[in-house]
Design a protein around this motif. Structure first.
Motif, short mmCIF file in Angstrom:
data_model
loop_
_atom_site.label_atom_id
_atom_site.label_comp_id
_atom_site.label_asym_id
_atom_site.label_seq_id
_atom_site.Cartn_x
_atom_site.Cartn_y
_atom_site.Cartn_z
N GLU A 25 12.64 81.46 60.49
CA GLU A 25 13.09 82.10 61.47
C GLU A 25 14.07 81.37 62.58
O GLU A 25 14.84 81.99 63.14
N VAL A 26 13.60 80.05 62.63
CA VAL A 26 14.40 79.37 63.49
C VAL A 26 15.84 79.03 62.71
O VAL A 26 16.88 78.92 63.47
N ARG A 27 15.91 78.71 61.57
CA ARG A 27 16.98 78.57 60.79
C ARG A 27 18.15 80.06 61.06
O ARG A 27 19.30 79.54 61.29
N ASP A 28 17.41 81.21 60.88
CA ASP A 28 18.34 82.29 61.22
C ASP A 28 18.99 82.22 62.75
O ASP A 28 20.09 82.59 62.82
N VAL A 29 18.23 81.86 63.68
CA VAL A 29 18.61 81.70 64.93
C VAL A 29 19.77 80.50 64.93
O VAL A 29 21.13 80.85 65.60
N VAL A 30 19.28 79.27 64.41
CA VAL A 30 20.36 78.19 64.68
C VAL A 30 21.89 78.65 64.05
O VAL A 30 22.96 78.28 64.34
N ARG A 31 21.70 79.26 62.91
CA ARG A 31 22.89 79.75 62.03
C ARG A 31 23.76 80.72 62.99
O ARG A 31 24.93 80.79 62.40
N GLN A 32 23.28 81.30 63.87
CA GLN A 32 24.26 82.12 64.70
C GLN A 32 25.37 81.31 65.42
O GLN A 32 26.13 81.87 65.89
N GLY A 33 25.03 79.99 65.79
CA GLY A 33 25.93 79.21 66.25
C GLY A 33 26.24 79.36 67.85
O GLY A 33 27.16 79.36 68.38
N LEU A 34 25.14 79.97 68.57
CA LEU A 34 25.28 80.51 69.92
C LEU A 34 25.32 79.33 70.75
O LEU A 34 24.89 78.32 70.38
N PRO A 35 25.49 79.48 72.23
CA PRO A 35 25.33 78.31 73.11
C PRO A 35 23.96 77.62 73.03
O PRO A 35 22.89 78.52 72.88
N GLY A 80 20.83 68.73 59.34
CA GLY A 80 20.49 68.05 60.78
C GLY A 80 20.59 69.15 62.06
O GLY A 80 20.43 68.71 62.98
N GLY A 81 20.52 70.39 61.59
CA GLY A 81 20.59 71.55 62.72
C GLY A 81 19.29 71.76 63.57
O GLY A 81 19.45 71.98 64.51
N PHE A 82 18.16 71.26 62.94
CA PHE A 82 16.97 71.36 63.40
C PHE A 82 15.89 70.62 63.08
O PHE A 82 15.87 70.33 61.81
N SER A 83 14.94 70.33 63.78
CA SER A 83 13.69 69.67 63.49
C SER A 83 12.49 70.55 64.32
O SER A 83 12.60 70.91 65.48
N ILE A 84 11.37 70.37 63.70
CA ILE A 84 10.10 71.19 64.09
C ILE A 84 8.83 69.91 63.91
O ILE A 84 8.73 69.52 62.71
#
Length: 190
Positions: A25-35, A80-84
């Motif tokens: 779910e987080v990956r799907d959001v991050v991949r949108q490339g939003l501000p 490197g897009g996110f960590s939990i």
């Protein structure tokens, strides 16, 4: 000390399923490339339903440390897009006043987390901090922010353990920390 997902979730298929769902779910959001601010808001929406559930974290991922709050890395995205991470706070444990290298979303999984937010007022030589708001987040509550304007201190002001999940817009396993800068407390300057 941090935990690797495979080491801490072996044999815990429901936890693996719940954590994997959160990662996707987080990956799907991050991949949108939003501000960053918009990303943090959407990640918070995805994190909230998982908080407080019994099948998200293992007992080990909720272990504290008597000397300092403890961080358990749950996931670091390969690109490197996110960590939990889960942060475990025993009574009285706290961070320094700090800001972050990226957007961040926090959600309380167990107990409550106290936070004091600050503004940096320009001035010589490096400006001064002014406390702007005290917040108490209870189990299930989420907050998010993005630099600039993300200066705060976090602590466990309760009598029991607190566990929070933090999602950062960076790979903190590579960086070693989510903290960009540490600030002197305004109380130290009096």
């Amino acid at each position: 000390m941090t935990d690797s997902p495979s080491a801490t979730r072996t044999g815990a298929s429901t936890r693996l399923d719940r954590l994997d769902r959160l990662v996707h779910e987080v990956r799907d959001v991050v991949r949108q490339g939003l501000p960053p601010g918009r990303t943090a808001g959407l990640v918070g929406d995805r994190l909230a339903p998982h908080l407080g559930t019994g099948d998200l974290l293992t007992d080990r991922q909720c272990e504290g440390d008597d000397g300092h709050y403890r961080q358990h890395v749950l996931h670091a995205e390969e690109d490197g897009g996110f960590s939990i991470v889960s942060l475990v706070w025993l009574p009285g444990q706290h961070t320094s006043i700090h800001d972050h290298v990226s957007w961040c979303v926090t959600g309380v999984h167990e107990g409550r987390e106290h936070e004091r937010r600050y503004d940096l007022v320009p001035g010589e030589p490096a400006g001064r901090l002014v406390a702007t708001r005290d917040v108490v987040n209870d189990r299930g509550e989420v907050c998010g922010f993005a630099p600039p304007g993300d200066i705060h201190r976090v602590w466990n002001g309760g009598t029991g353990k607190a566990v929070s999940l933090h999602v950062y817009g960076a790979d903190i396993t590579r960086l070693g920390t989510s903290i960009r800068r540490v600030y002197r407390s305004p109380e130290d300057e009096r």
